[in-house]
Scaffold this motif. Sequence first.
Motif, PDB file in Angstrom:
ATOM      1  N   GLU A   1       6.456  -9.766  -5.396  1.00 34.54           N
ATOM      2  CA  GLU A   1       5.183 -10.216  -5.950  1.00 34.54           C
ATOM      3  C   GLU A   1       5.181 -10.032  -7.458  1.00 34.54           C
ATOM      4  O   GLU A   1       5.467  -8.940  -7.953  1.00 34.54           O
ATOM      5  CB  GLU A   1       4.036  -9.433  -5.324  1.00 34.54           C
ATOM      6  CG  GLU A   1       3.901  -9.665  -3.844  1.00 34.54           C
ATOM      7  CD  GLU A   1       2.772  -8.855  -3.229  1.00 34.54           C
ATOM      8  OE1 GLU A   1       1.956  -8.282  -3.981  1.00 34.54           O
ATOM      9  OE2 GLU A   1       2.728  -8.797  -1.997  1.00 34.54           O
TER      10      GLU A   1
ATOM     11  N   GLU B   1       2.719  -9.836  -9.606  1.00 32.80           N
ATOM     12  CA  GLU B   1       1.771  -8.846 -10.132  1.00 32.80           C
ATOM     13  C   GLU B   1       2.245  -7.421  -9.889  1.00 32.80           C
ATOM     14  O   GLU B   1       2.050  -6.537 -10.716  1.00 32.80           O
ATOM     15  CB  GLU B   1       0.370  -9.076  -9.568  1.00 32.80           C
ATOM     16  CG  GLU B   1      -0.276 -10.361 -10.077  1.00 32.80           C
ATOM     17  CD  GLU B   1      -0.210 -10.524 -11.592  1.00 32.80           C
ATOM     18  OE1 GLU B   1      -0.590  -9.581 -12.330  1.00 32.80           O
ATOM     19  OE2 GLU B   1       0.249 -11.594 -12.052  1.00 32.80           O
ATOM     20  N   ASP B   2       2.900  -7.184  -8.758  1.00 35.22           N
ATOM     21  CA  ASP B   2       3.458  -5.867  -8.489  1.00 35.22           C
ATOM     22  C   ASP B   2       4.592  -5.577  -9.472  1.00 35.22           C
ATOM     23  O   ASP B   2       4.691  -4.468 -10.008  1.00 35.22           O
ATOM     24  CB  ASP B   2       3.956  -5.795  -7.044  1.00 35.22           C
ATOM     25  CG  ASP B   2       4.487  -4.414  -6.698  1.00 35.22           C
ATOM     26  OD1 ASP B   2       3.781  -3.408  -6.960  1.00 35.22           O
ATOM     27  OD2 ASP B   2       5.610  -4.340  -6.163  1.00 35.22           O
TER      28      ASP B   2
ATOM     29  N   ARG C   1       3.070  -4.735 -12.852  1.00 32.61           N
ATOM     30  CA  ARG C   1       2.580  -3.347 -12.914  1.00 32.61           C
ATOM     31  C   ARG C   1       3.739  -2.360 -13.043  1.00 32.61           C
ATOM     32  O   ARG C   1       3.660  -1.404 -13.812  1.00 32.61           O
ATOM     33  CB  ARG C   1       1.739  -3.025 -11.681  1.00 32.61           C
ATOM     34  CG  ARG C   1       0.372  -3.670 -11.685  1.00 32.61           C
ATOM     35  CD  ARG C   1      -0.503  -3.179 -10.542  1.00 32.61           C
ATOM     36  NE  ARG C   1       0.059  -3.477  -9.224  1.00 32.61           N
ATOM     37  CZ  ARG C   1      -0.141  -4.605  -8.564  1.00 32.61           C
ATOM     38  NH1 ARG C   1      -0.887  -5.560  -9.093  1.00 32.61           N
ATOM     39  NH2 ARG C   1       0.399  -4.781  -7.370  1.00 32.61           N
ATOM     40  N   THR C   2       4.805  -2.595 -12.298  1.00 35.92           N
ATOM     41  CA  THR C   2       5.963  -1.701 -12.335  1.00 35.92           C
ATOM     42  C   THR C   2       6.591  -1.675 -13.724  1.00 35.92           C
ATOM     43  O   THR C   2       6.826  -0.605 -14.294  1.00 35.92           O
ATOM     44  CB  THR C   2       7.014  -2.149 -11.295  1.00 35.92           C
ATOM     45  OG1 THR C   2       6.427  -2.080  -9.991  1.00 35.92           O
ATOM     46  CG2 THR C   2       8.262  -1.276 -11.349  1.00 35.92           C
TER      47      THR C   2
END
Length: 89
Positions: free
Chosen positions: A13, A15-16, A19-20
Amino acid sequence: MTTQEDSATTGLEMEDLRRTIAHVLDVDVEELTDDAAFVADLGIDSLLALEVVVVLEKKYGLRLEERDFPLITSLRTAHELLRGKLGPA
């Protein structure tokens, strides 16, 4: 195929991933746009870039080749590289 459809087939994903990588680079998620260049726009150095590689390898359970490192220049290129390595779910 949209990014959402891509993530449905690969388990990756955007968006994941955003963020990471933002966490590793210690930048705001909003600052990490799809095409923000890690070096030119965000000013990261080679040590921090290597840390991104290590975190991605651990998170996604894969091994990136040294020749892949220069390809990870933005969120979009990181996503494309990982999508190619992970293949269909």
